[in-house]
Structure formats: C-alpha cells, structure tokens
Design a protein around this motif. Structure first.
Motif, short mmCIF file in Angstrom:
data_model
loop_
_atom_site.label_atom_id
_atom_site.label_comp_id
_atom_site.label_asym_id
_atom_site.label_seq_id
_atom_site.Cartn_x
_atom_site.Cartn_y
_atom_site.Cartn_z
N LEU B 128 0.83 -1.20 0.00
CA LEU B 128 0.00 0.00 0.00
C LEU B 128 0.87 1.26 0.00
N ARG B 130 3.84 1.55 -1.16
CA ARG B 130 4.60 1.65 -2.40
C ARG B 130 3.70 2.06 -3.57
N TYR B 131 2.50 1.48 -3.64
CA TYR B 131 1.67 1.67 -4.82
C TYR B 131 0.40 2.46 -4.57
N GLY B 132 0.20 2.93 -3.35
CA GLY B 132 -1.05 3.61 -3.02
C GLY B 132 -1.12 5.05 -3.52
N GLY B 133 0.04 5.63 -3.86
CA GLY B 133 0.03 7.01 -4.32
C GLY B 133 -0.11 7.97 -3.16
#
Lengths: 227, 219
Positions: B128, B130-133
C-alpha cells in the motif's frame, strides 16, 4: 429517529435507489458469484458426488470474492460521479455516512447470498435447511464482519492509485478470522452429524469480531477520510 | 538515540553477534532433536523482534492517525519494514526446524498461522505504501491498526480449529545450559533491531528534510 440513524438511513436509501434503477452492481456481482460456484463445481464434483466437506469453503470463497467486487464498485460510483466530496462535505457525522454505506453493501450481499446458498446446496448436496437459523446467523455475522472491514478499506482506497488491486490485497489478510470462522461454522452444520455447539462457538466468535471491528471502523473512518 | 551513542552500540552489537555462534555451539544438545534444535537460537529472537516491531508499528500508526505527527509515521514505516524482514527470517527458519522435528515443512498450527497472517498484513502495508500514491500514509496507518487488532482473533480462531484436530506440538523447555545462550542471542537481536530501526527512521527524517529543502528552493 436520531440524527445519526437518519443520516445512515438516507445514505443507504440513496445507494439502494441508484442500485434499483441501474441494478449494475447486483447483476454483475451475482453473475460473478454464480460463475465462481460453477467453476468450483467443475473442479470438485466427481461422478455426481462432491468431494467431502468442500461446500462450506466454496460458499465462503464465493461470498468473499463477490463481496470484494461489490465493495470496489460501491465507492467507484461515488468517485466516478464526483459525489464523494459532496458526501464528505455534508453536515453530517462521518461515522453515520460509513454506516449507511455499510448497510447498502450488506443489503446487496444479502441478495447475492439468497441465490448462491441454494445453488451451493443444489450442486454440492449441502443440507442448507438442516439448521436454517444457525446458518442464517453465521452468514449474517460473517458478511457483516467482512463488509465492515471492507467498507472502510474501500472508502480509504477510493482516492488511492491502483485501488482495484489493493482492495483484496489489504482485505484478505485482515478478514482471515471471518473466513476461518465462517467456513468452520458452516462445515459443522453441513457435515453428516451436525455439531451444533461447534457452530455456536464460531457464531459467537464472529459476533465478537463484528463488535470489535465495527467499533474500530467507526472510530477510524473520520481521521482516515479527512484530507 | 543520540548520535554519540550509536557507534559504541553498533560495536557492541557486532561483538555480540560475533560471540553468539560460540555460545550456541557450547550450549548442550537437545535430547530428542539434536543439532537441528540450534536453529531455535536464531528463530525465536527473530520472532521476538518481529512481534516488537509489529507493536511499534501499530502504536506509531495510532499516534499518527489521531495526532498527525509526521515523525510517528516515519517510525511506523520503519517498523513495518523491519517486521516484514524479521518475519521473513522467522518463516524461513521455522519450516527448516519443522521438517526435522514434525516431519513436514508446514503445519496449520496456531503460532505458524498467526505469524504468517501477521507477516502478510505487513507485506500488504508495504504494498500500500509503495503503490497507493499520495495519501497512502494515512491509509496504511489505518491498516496497521486493523492488523494489530486482528492478531488475537487469528490466534483464537486457529486455536479452536486446531483443538478439534490435535497436532503434535513442540514443548519449549530450556535446560540451564541453553538459557544463557538463548538470552544472549535474544539480546543481540533486540540490539540489532533497535539499531536498524534508528537508522531507518533517520533515513526517513533526512528524506523529509530533503523534500522540504527542494520545496524551499522552488519557492
């Protein structure tokens, strides 16, 4: 009716009204859940007889998968219509909004379960009418626990990147107890010699899980949704 | 931890880790498992570090969520990464031991299952992050809070489930010769954990400061 309950009721009614008009989430989720059960029937029914003890697991996997789909769509619609901000700016308690959303998801999943429970009974020869009240209790409390966590996570993720992938990634590890309790409790009812005390123990564990996670979700919804 | 305290502690940690194999070798053999039991000196301290890290992450997340202190969030990230790291050590060394003492690589035993689920929560946390923005710091704080609340439920549910189907369990009773070596290793691991946490938080601090400086230059 107090303000809190009224807001929750209105949010739920709004969601269900949109849903009744388009029936988008209901039809797609239902179709997905049914095809899920069918895929399992292809793999686990051999010569007209299901493999021992699989019905409960398949029922709960179908509920979890369909639930994830419904949860993702429930908030995607708000984002797509750009109404989430309006909903958040409404002079209402944030937890009440969460509760309304949760109730909407629960009604939808309840409708899906009305179809897939008989389907699992039919395809896997599961005695779904042996203890109807206990089975209903397990389904209700399990779905509530799953949806209580799921509604919060779906709401959190609505603004995040790659939310479609992240929702199941976050949701499944947290809802492991619900799946274990649901599967074990249902299996205790579905087996040849019904183990009622075991099913009741799992039901009480699910109720306890619901109470803790519902409280936690109501408590964290406000800080998590504030920009 | 102040900057002056760091080098001596690092040296102490290195010395402890250098001496640990000798102590482990000196400790007596366990009667039934023999040599394979020695993995215990590595496995259990790593599990302790993982649990401590999980609690640090959960508490730091709760503080961040309700008081919005950025430093609490840095502690949460650092602790989550370390929990995933030590969890990996636990989950690799555990099956090695299980293969020898139970005859299988994996058992759905309560401790194994709850460690695995806890480790998965932390992997989900890192995914989350890393890729959640943007905004994923708050979301992951919520996740960590739920992950912490989840542990007793997993433990309880697997416990009930397993008592229906009993399994052989390894009883952990320490002989007097093993106790010293074990606590030495546990202290070394906790020291290592503290040092790594400190370094990781400092890295986050510096990154945040760099970010501020960039913003100041742009203005």
């Amino acid at each position: 009716m107090t303000d809190f309950a009224r807001v929750a009721w209105l949010v739920m009614r709004k969601d269900l009204t949109i849903e009744i008009r388009s029936r988008e989430i209901l039809y797609t989720t239902l179709f997905f859940a049914v095809s899920c059960v069918l895929v399992f029937a292809f793999s686990f029914v051999k010569d007209g007889r299901p493999v021992d003890d699989v019905a409960a697991g398949i029922l709960w996997i179908a509920i979890a998968f369909a639930g994830t789909l419904a949860l993702g769509r429930a908030f995607e619609r708000e984002r797509h219509g750009e109404t989430l901000r309006a909903l958040m700016m409404a002079p209402a308690d944030r937890p009440a909004i969460y509760l309304g959303k949760l109730l909407g998801v629960l009604v939808l999943l309840g409708a899906v379960e009305l179809v897939i429970v008989p389907l699992v009974g039919l395809l896997f020869q599961a005695p779904i009418l042996a203890r109807p009240l206990l089975l209903g209790g397990l389904l209700l409390s399990g779905t509530l626990g799953f949806a209580a966590v799921g509604t919060l996570f779906a709401a959190m993720l609505v603004r995040a990147r790659s939310r479609d992938v992240l929702l199941p990634v976050l949701l499944y590890p947290i809802t492991v107890p619900v799946i274990i309790a649901g599967v074990r409790g249902t299996a205790a009812i579905f087996q040849a010699e019904i183990d009622e005390p075991m099913a009741r123990a799992w039901l009480s564990m699910l109720v306890f899980f619901d109470a803790v996670f519902l409280t936690l979700a109501l408590w964290t919804f406000e800080p998590v949704m504030t920009e | 931890m102040s900057r002056r305290l760091f080098p001596p502690l690092l040296l102490l940690g290195l010395a402890m880790f250098a001496a640990a194999p000798v102590l482990v070798a000196w400790a007596p053999y366990e009667a039934t498992m023999g040599l394979v039991q020695k993995i215990f000196y590595f496995h259990v301290p790593a599990a302790m570090a993982m649990l401590v890290s999980a609690f640090v992450c959960g508490i730091a997340s709760a503080i961040f969520l309700f008081s919005r202190r950025p430093r609490a969030d840095r502690f949460a990230v650092a602790a989550a990464e370390l929990a995933a790291l030590f969890g990996l050590v636990v989950l690799v060394t555990g099956p090695l031991w299980a293969r020898k003492s139970w005859g299988v690589w994996w058992q759905w035993d309560v401790r194994l299952t709850s460690s695995l689920v806890l480790w998965m929560v932390f992997l989900a946390y890192l995914l989350l992050r890393r890729y959640g923005g943007p905004g994923s710091d708050k979301l992951s704080a919520g996740l960590a809070l739920f992950g912490m609340a989840n542990v007793p439920f997993v433990y309880w549910s697997v416990n009930v489930w397993r008592t229906v189907h009993p399994t052989t369990n390894v009883v952990m009773t320490l002989g007097p010769g093993m106790r010293g070596a074990f606590w030495w290793c546990a202290a070394a691991f906790m020291l290592l954990y503290g040092l790594m946490l400190h370094l990781r938080v400092r890295l986050e601090d510096q990154q945040a400061r760099l970010e501020e400086l960039y913003l100041a230059v742009e203005e």
